[in-house]
Write a protein that holds these residues in place. Structure first.
Motif, PDB file in Angstrom:
ATOM      1  N   ILE A  31      31.843  46.800  45.643  1.00 39.07           N
ATOM      2  CA  ILE A  31      32.656  48.016  45.642  1.00 39.07           C
ATOM      3  C   ILE A  31      34.122  47.605  45.606  1.00 39.07           C
ATOM      4  O   ILE A  31      34.574  46.844  46.459  1.00 39.07           O
ATOM      5  N   GLY A  90      26.224  49.038  46.075  1.00 42.99           N
ATOM      6  CA  GLY A  90      27.530  49.651  45.832  1.00 42.99           C
ATOM      7  C   GLY A  90      27.497  50.823  44.891  1.00 42.99           C
ATOM      8  O   GLY A  90      28.533  51.456  44.663  1.00 42.99           O
ATOM      9  N   ARG A 141      28.033  56.049  45.030  1.00 43.61           N
ATOM     10  CA  ARG A 141      28.989  56.315  46.092  1.00 43.61           C
ATOM     11  C   ARG A 141      29.233  57.812  46.259  1.00 43.61           C
ATOM     12  O   ARG A 141      29.280  58.557  45.290  1.00 43.61           O
TER      13      ARG A 141
END
Length: 1463
Positions: A537, A574, A577
């Protein structure tokens, strides 16, 4: 054999029963276009052949809107259209070319990568073929079978980038392009055999193929050569049909001597005659983005006998040029009958073998982590498999057995201590104050003081610690350990900055936040290879600090403590989100999870709270406000629990065999590759993406580049990569990190060259004069440089290949840099005095940002996109400024740097032959890394810096007025609590006009308005930092608030208009404010650094002059007034808590309550009942007494609330409490709670409050009428009033007038004053004397210079007695009548215009309030006593506001509501 035939027949029956065809309509013809925006199919029902053709069309939209449509194919015979969308092949059944509708995405086959590649339909044997340009193969499957396991890779050998694809089912041939660096077109049988290259010269990127099956012609579009071309099936008779200039073809199809094409880059569709190359038509599709195209033609269907119909293949059949042939799916062998298939082994032919502690598992995966068959699992009991090795040829697995287990039942809290550096194990996890806190201490050496975070793996007896810039692993950990050890094995790869670590106990990965490099990364916890890590991320991250994982659910939680602090949730890789908490956060420093109940908890070290919510952000609540815990600037870290897991967890990653690392996401296990590696088509192994690293610093000298991969703090983790560029002299360079390109100025050939890192190709772009300071604007795709001989700045467009002169005849320009988001250029000019200048690609007139007078020989100028600042070297110091040249700062002494740049949280520079690193805004030592000899240039190679952030939260807060949240493809605006989002992305709410509470939110710097009836919350549009005291003037609707950080008292309207600094208390800050409604004067308590600087004062409302009433106090806190009784009351919360009372002029102070109180935070008075109420934050109760402190009673208690301020309104009391997220309302007689508002976890620390409900004000008539005839201050007393003066000024003998006060003359020849106060700022009524008549109006104002405004001579004039006077009077009357009529019209127009203007201003009030400047009326002086006073030689006040010189618009009635004129 018989049972196979029966199974086959049953499968056919089931298949045809589940997939019913609708025969196509004979004669149906159309061009089908796949559009990206919006995702849809456009059916042009008449296939055009010239520009006069009808382009009538129908649109079939589908949902969800998946934007990537790569390719189309059709089977009009069965009314079907196939579409390669994202990583699936979708089948649109019952297709109609006359369809205008929206449908859901239909049945799909998942088994291709998300990458461009054509699909093709075999209309004879009903097979579907596709290119997978990521997995580097061409595969096929029965088109109408949705069993993902039935597929066959038919071509993979020597394929690099297969993209174009076409089939001729009649001749059994397949054609495909491989866009390797030697692009070619090949031909093969439909089973992939008998491959031959037919076109291999003069090709670049053959993106689309199509065939004319009737004439055995092959056609293609080359999107790099910008051509449409064709040849025979054997490659002969090749010709360029048409060159397309700037049009990039994204889709191509053939129909009746016409090539129909679409271009997604130009939104164009067009047709070209295959014989003449003439453009038959061209049509712009402005609202679409066409990408793919196919012909849908069902006229008349030619009968084709399917040769496969003579076979009975178990899996699939293809019709090759040599005849029909059965094929088996991947992992199956064709039996001797050449029809049926047998599984080759218990494991698949290809797959991923993954081990956990006790088993191996193999997955067969086609693409994108898609599971297509059940996993094969093999248990190896009694082992802990640490690592394995595989001999695929002999089907052998070698493994390392490292069985080490934790002690069952071990439990402890592990605390990382700084002094001395150690791990403290509290062996019994406490659950109350009676718990045993026995502990053991494990000290380590060397004594590194910065322990940022801890995580544990009790199952394997390990504790992880983020210490300095490493993650250390304490193996064989025991909670009963009292010893000193050396620091153990470590992973170096994080910055020296706070950021949590988290351990994934299911898949054994370690995660960490890097708040300087602005990313979150992971690595296998027990791999000590520093190169194996993955940044998962980084996009839209500014300050990641808090981190927690739930490995069971495959989730990660993290905080980003940007100015819009938020908590996000994502999968463990990641992806996916989403922001779950984003209102009412400040600095979320620590996160932790309750995996059993799916609860997230965090500590906010700025709000001083512990809070929690569900995993989706719902049910948020403040668990506890920490109050005193953090007063010493200690950041609260949530503890780490060490507990041997009693529940077994099966690691889903154990079924994979990932080369680098595996994460268990919510959607399933997934292999990841380390930075700089690409995941191979097997979705397990990894390939180095290029000779250079994914991220690093590139340094050049005259003949070579070197890349240093640096994770953090100048740590060398791999050997440097060096690339020689022979025959060149590298002068300067610029990087395109997205396309892996280095542009550089070659001084030897006087040219700009382009080096492709991945392809290792070097080409010359353009010849130039001797040049320096090459820059690259990745948004405009422009190169820029300085040509010193011409004193010019020039540019070269990568897109158009055009060179241009931007500026010429400059004065010795050097050190060029660019802001890509604005296209603004910056450079240094001048000699010897040098300035920093700004220009632009569009040739705006150059402007000097920082003149030579403010610089000292600047050089090495750089614009940093992260901080949006300019950096440069000045002698040996790094300096910076904002992009407009303001806010110049000096940072660090580089001691002789040649070249500098800022990279995220670091300064980097070249000094001699070394690369130096220093963490910005710290005093830590710098790090040094050896680099090339004689380096000339250096830059950052990081594609995340070259992301186009336009339309995101990074640029101007995304255009959002309040909260900007990053989302997948941009940003989303939200509003703070108490505001609503408007269409223009601003935030606003209708303010309440009455019956409301005002309260300060100290934590978040806001003032809230709360409806008294239902508790609705509105945020006032005010610029507030740390508001402490608050008072609302119910007469003038003026709000006063004090600010702890600026030590000011500000006045404003509720809408934010007329905001100004009303008074500055000096060294102290105003803790509490109260208004005397008799005079409007403002009382306040002031808390200074010492008792001598703490006091109670009053500020004159109209002149803002000051008088100190009491001083030398022990932290005065709250204050309340009873003017009708002549008293004020206050609280002190110093070493000895007290409640005091004094007359309102500050005389006869006394303490009326000193016993039985601990922390009297709030105070309010019921003046009519002579009852005083106060809160005690320590005892958590509300008490009352009479005004003498007697007859004390406890009215109410609120356990653990930490009660703060209190106000009275009618029959009720309202109070704030630091541990409550709402205002509490109680009955002032019974103390019972009255519910009127709900909790708001977004609230911070609620402090001062005031109520407005149109109730009667408590006043003293002795001061409310004509200020008690006092010149300055009028103080109510129990027996009347006293007059007072500001500090250091005495009353004159008349006891009403202060020394030095200017008076206006009251003896006038033409008029008398009615009960007048002739002091500056006061207004008086007048009566004309006999013989004089009133001319203008009846009021005058006393000006600051002692003159009446307007002049008294103009108020009353003598009466005229002559006829001439009367005549002139009549003329005057007539003229006055005419003028009055005209004036009435003008006034009406002005009123209408003013009304419209005011409506417009009201609609824009919030924006006006936020942009209007606050005017400071009085400067801060060294002591509060000197405020509002002159120097000694002056004999009058100089602080009387000039507004009073013009306070009467048109000389109407006086405005001041506290100066009531007697009739």
């Amino acid at each position: 054999m018989l049972h196979l035939k029966i199974l086959m027949i049953l499968e056919i029956i089931i298949f045809w029963g589940s997939f019913s065809f609708v025969q196509g309509i004979p004669g149906d013809k159309a061009l089908i276009i796949g559009a990206l925006k919006p995702p849809s199919f456009i059916s042009i029902k008449e296939i055009p052949n010239n520009s006069a053709s009808s382009f009538d069309n129908f649109t079939l939209k589908f949902t969800p809107e998946i934007p990537l449509i790569f390719s189309l194919a059709s089977d009009p015979k069965n009314s079907v259209v196939f579409a390669a969308i994202m990583n699936g092949i979708y089948i649109f059944k019952n297709f109609s070319i006359l369809q205008n509708s929206v449908i859901e995405l239909p049945t799909e086959y998942r088994g291709r990568s998300i990458a461009y590649g054509q699909i093709a339909f075999d209309f004879v044997s009903n097979n579907m073929y596709w290119c997978d340009s990521l997995l580097n193969w061409i595969a096929m499957k029965p088109a109408y079978s949705f069993k993902n396991t039935i597929y066959k890779v038919i071509i993979h050998k020597d394929l690099v980038l297969p993209e174009g694809l076409a089939v001729d089912p009649e001749d059994g041939l397949i054609f495909f392009s491989d866009n390797d660096h030697n692009a070619r077109i090949e031909k093969a049988f439909l089973d992939g055999q008998n491959r031959v290259s037919i076109v291999y010269k003069g090709l670049s990127k053959v993106s689309s193929l199509t065939v004319d099956t009737a004439n055995n012609k092959l056609y293609w579009a080359d999107s790099s050569r910008l051509t449409l071309e064709g040849c025979n099936y054997d490659g002969s008779n090749r010709r360029v049909i048409r060159r397309l200039n700037d049009v990039l073809v994204s889709g191509l199809t053939y129909h009746q001597n016409t090539l129909h094409a679409v271009s997604s880059s130009t939104n164009l569709m067009f047709g070209v005659n295959t014989t003449s190359g003439y453009l038959l038509y061209s049509r712009k599709l402005p609202t679409l983005q066409p990408f793919a195209i196919t012909v849908y033609d069902n006229e008349p269907p030619v009968a084709f006998n399917d040769p496969c119909s003579t076979l009975n293949c178990q899996h699939m059949c293809v019709n090759t040029q040599s005849g029909p042939k059965c094929l088996c799916s991947e992992g199956f062998d064709l039996n001797s009958d050449n029809k049926t298939c047998t599984d080759a082994s218990i494991f698949y032919a290809k797959g991923f073998i993954v081990s956990n502690a006790s088993m191996f598992v193999m997955h067969e995966i086609i693409a994108n982590g898609q599971k297509v068959q059940d996993n094969i699992i093999k248990y190896i009991p009694g082992t802990i498999i640490e690592s394995l090795a595989i001999d695929s040829n002999l089907d052998i697995i070698y493994l390392v057995d490292g069985k080490i287990e934790g002690i069952p039942g071990d439990k402890a809290l592990i605390i990382g201590a700084l002094k001395p550096p150690s791990l403290i194990s509290i062996k019994e996890i406490p659950n109350n104050s009676a718990s045993s806190f026995d502990n053991f201490t494990l000290k380590f050496t060397p004594e590194i003081p910065l322990i940022f975070s801890l995580a544990s793996d009790s199952k394997n007896s390990a504790v992880f610690a983020a210490i300095m810039n490493g993650i250390y692993i304490f193996k064989n950990f025991s909670i009963l350990q009292n010893s000193v050890i050396e620091l153990p094995t470590e992973y170096r790869g994080r910055s020296i900055a706070y950021g949590q670590i988290a351990f994934d106990f299911v898949s054994n990965n370690i995660y960490w936040c890097d708040s300087l490099l602005n990313w979150i990364a992971l690595k296998p916890a027990y791999s000590f290879k520093n190169t194996i890590y993955k940044v998962i991320i980084h996009k839209d991250l500014v300050l990641p600090e808090g981190l927690a994982v739930d490995p069971e659910d495959g989730l990660i939680f993290f905080s980003d403590n940007d100015h819009n602090a938020r908590i996000e949730k994502a999968f463990l890789d990641g992806q996916n989100r989403v922001s779950i908490v984003y209102k009412g956060l400040s600095k979320v420093s620590s996160l932790t999870v309750d995996t059993a109940n799916n609860k997230l908890y965090w500590a906010d070290s700025s709000r001083l709270t512990m809070e929690g919510c569900n995993y989706d952000g719902s049910n948020r609540r403040v668990i506890r406000r920490l109050n005193d815990v953090c007063k010493s600037n200690v950041v609260p870290f949530l503890g780490n629990k060490y507990c041997l897991q009693c529940l077994p967890f099966t690691d889903p990653c154990s079924t994979l065999n990932c080369q680098h690392m595996c994460v268990n996401t919510k959607s399933g296990p997934k292999c990841l590759c380390s930075e700089g590696f690409d995941l191979n088509s097997d979705n397990k192994t990894c390939t180095d993406a290029s000779i250079f690293y994914e991220k690093g610093f590139i340094v050049s000298n005259a003949s070579m580049f070197v890349m240093h991969e640096i994770i953090a703090n100048g740590q060398k983790v791999q050997d440097n990569i060096i690339k020689y560029i022979p025959g060149t002299i590298i002068e300067s360079m610029a990087l395109d990190s997205n396309l892996d390109i280095i542009y550089f100025v070659d001084g030897k050939s006087s040219s700009i060259k382009k080096y492709n890192i991945r392809s290792n190709q070097l080409i010359t772009l353009i010849s130039i004069s001797a040049s320096t300071d090459l820059i690259f604007d990745w948004i405009a795709n422009l190169l820029g440089w300085i040509e010193p001989r011409r004193s010019s700045i020039r540019s070269f467009s990568i897109n158009s290949q055009i060179t241009d002169t931007i500026y010429s005849n400059l004065q010795n320009p050097e050190s060029l840099t660019v802001d890509p988001y604005t296209g603004e250029l910056y450079w240094i000019v001048g000699a010897p005095g040098k300035s920093i200048v700004r220009g632009s690609w569009t040739r705006n007139a150059p402007k000097v940002l920082i003149s030579a007078a403010n610089l000292n020989s600047p050089r090495s100028l750089q614009y940093d996109v992260t901080s949006q600042r300019l950096y440069w070297l000045e002698h040996t110091f790094i300096k910076s400024s904002k992009a407009n040249g303001s806010d110049i700062k000096s940072h660090i002494n580089t001691k002789g740097a040649k070249k500098i740049f800022a990279y995220k949280g670091y300064f980097v520079w070249i000094n001699e032959d070394d690369l130096h690193f220093h963490i910005a805004n710290t005093f830590q030592a710098e790090y040094t890394l050896p680099t090339l000899q004689n380096p000339r240039d250096a830059d950052v190679f990081d594609s995340s810096l070259q992301n186009d952030k336009r339309g995101t939260c990074h640029i101007l807060n995304g255009g959002c007025e309040e909260i900007c949240l990053p989302v997948e493809n941009g940003r989303r605006c939200e509003c703070d609590i108490g505001l609503k989002l408007q269409p223009d992305q601003s935030c606003d709410s209708d303010l309440f006009s009455s019956n409301f509470i005002l309260v300060t939110d100290f934590s978040h710097g806001r003032i809230l308005q709360i409806d008294l009836q239902n508790g609705t919350v509105v945020k006032l549009p005010l610029s507030v930092n740390k508001a402490t005291g608050l008072a609302f003037d119910k007469s003038t609707m003026k709000l006063f608030f004090s600010d702890n950080s600026t030590k000011t008292i500000t006045s404003t309207a509720l809408h934010g208009r007329d905001t100004e600094v009303f008074y500055t208390p000096g060294f102290a800050y105003a803790a509490s404010l109260e208004i005397d409604y008799s005079t409007g004067n403002l009382y306040y308590t002031a808390v200074g650094p010492t008792a001598s600087q703490s006091y109670i004062g009053v500020v004159h409302r109209t002149t803002a002059i000051h008088k100190t009433l009491l001083n030398n106090m022990g932290i005065p806190h709250d204050i309340t007034l009873c003017p009708s009784k002549g008293y004020f009351f206050w609280t002190e919360i110093g070493n000895k808590a007290k409640i005091g009372r004094a007359i309102m002029d500050g005389t006869t102070p006394s303490y009326i309550a000193t016993r039985g109180i601990e922390m009297p935070n709030g105070l309010t008075a019921d003046c009519s009942a002579s009852r005083l109420f106060w809160t005690d934050g320590f005892l958590n109760r509300i008490e009352f007494s009479d005004f003498n402190g007697e007859i004390r009673h406890v009215l109410a208690s609120d356990n653990d609330a930490f009660i703060n301020d209190i106000v009275i309104q009618g029959m009720y009391l309202f109070y704030t409490a630091w541990n409550r997220q709402s205002i509490t309302k109680i009955d002032k007689i019974t103390g019972s709670t009255v519910q009127f508002m709900s909790d708001h976890p977004e609230f911070g620390r609620l402090d001062s409050l005031d109520v407005y409900a149109d109730e009667i004000r408590d006043v003293s008539s002795n001061c409310s009428i004509k200020n008690g005839l006092c010149s300055t201050f009028c103080f109510p007393t129990p027996t009347g009033r006293t007059c007072g003066c500001q500090d250091n000024v005495n009353l004159q003998s008349d006891q009403v007038t202060c020394e030095g006060v200017v008076r206006c003359q009251t003896l006038q020849r033409n008029l008398n004053f009615t009960d007048c106060l002739p002091y500056p700022g006061q207004s008086c009524y007048v009566n004309c004397k006999t013989g004089f008549q009133l001319v203008i109006n009846r009021t005058v104002s006393c000006g600051s210079d002692g003159q009446w405004i307007p002049s008294t001579d103009k108020i009353c004039k003598g009466k005229e007695s002559t006829s001439e006077a009367r005549q002139s009077g009549m003329i005057y009357i007539y003229m006055n009548a005419v003028l009055s009529a005209v004036g009435a019209i003008v006034v009406s127009m002005v009123i209408v215009g003013f009304t419209c203007l005011m409506k417009r201003k009201i609609n824009n009030t919030r924006k006006t309030a936020k942009t209007s400047s606050s005017n400071t009326r009085h400067d801060t002086t060294s002591t509060f006593e000197s405020h509002g006073y002159t120097s000694a030689e002056e004999e009058h006040y100089h602080t009387i506001d000039p507004v009073y010189d013009t306070m009467h618009d048109g000389y109407n009635e006086p405005r001041n509501p506290y100066l009531v004129v007697l009739e």
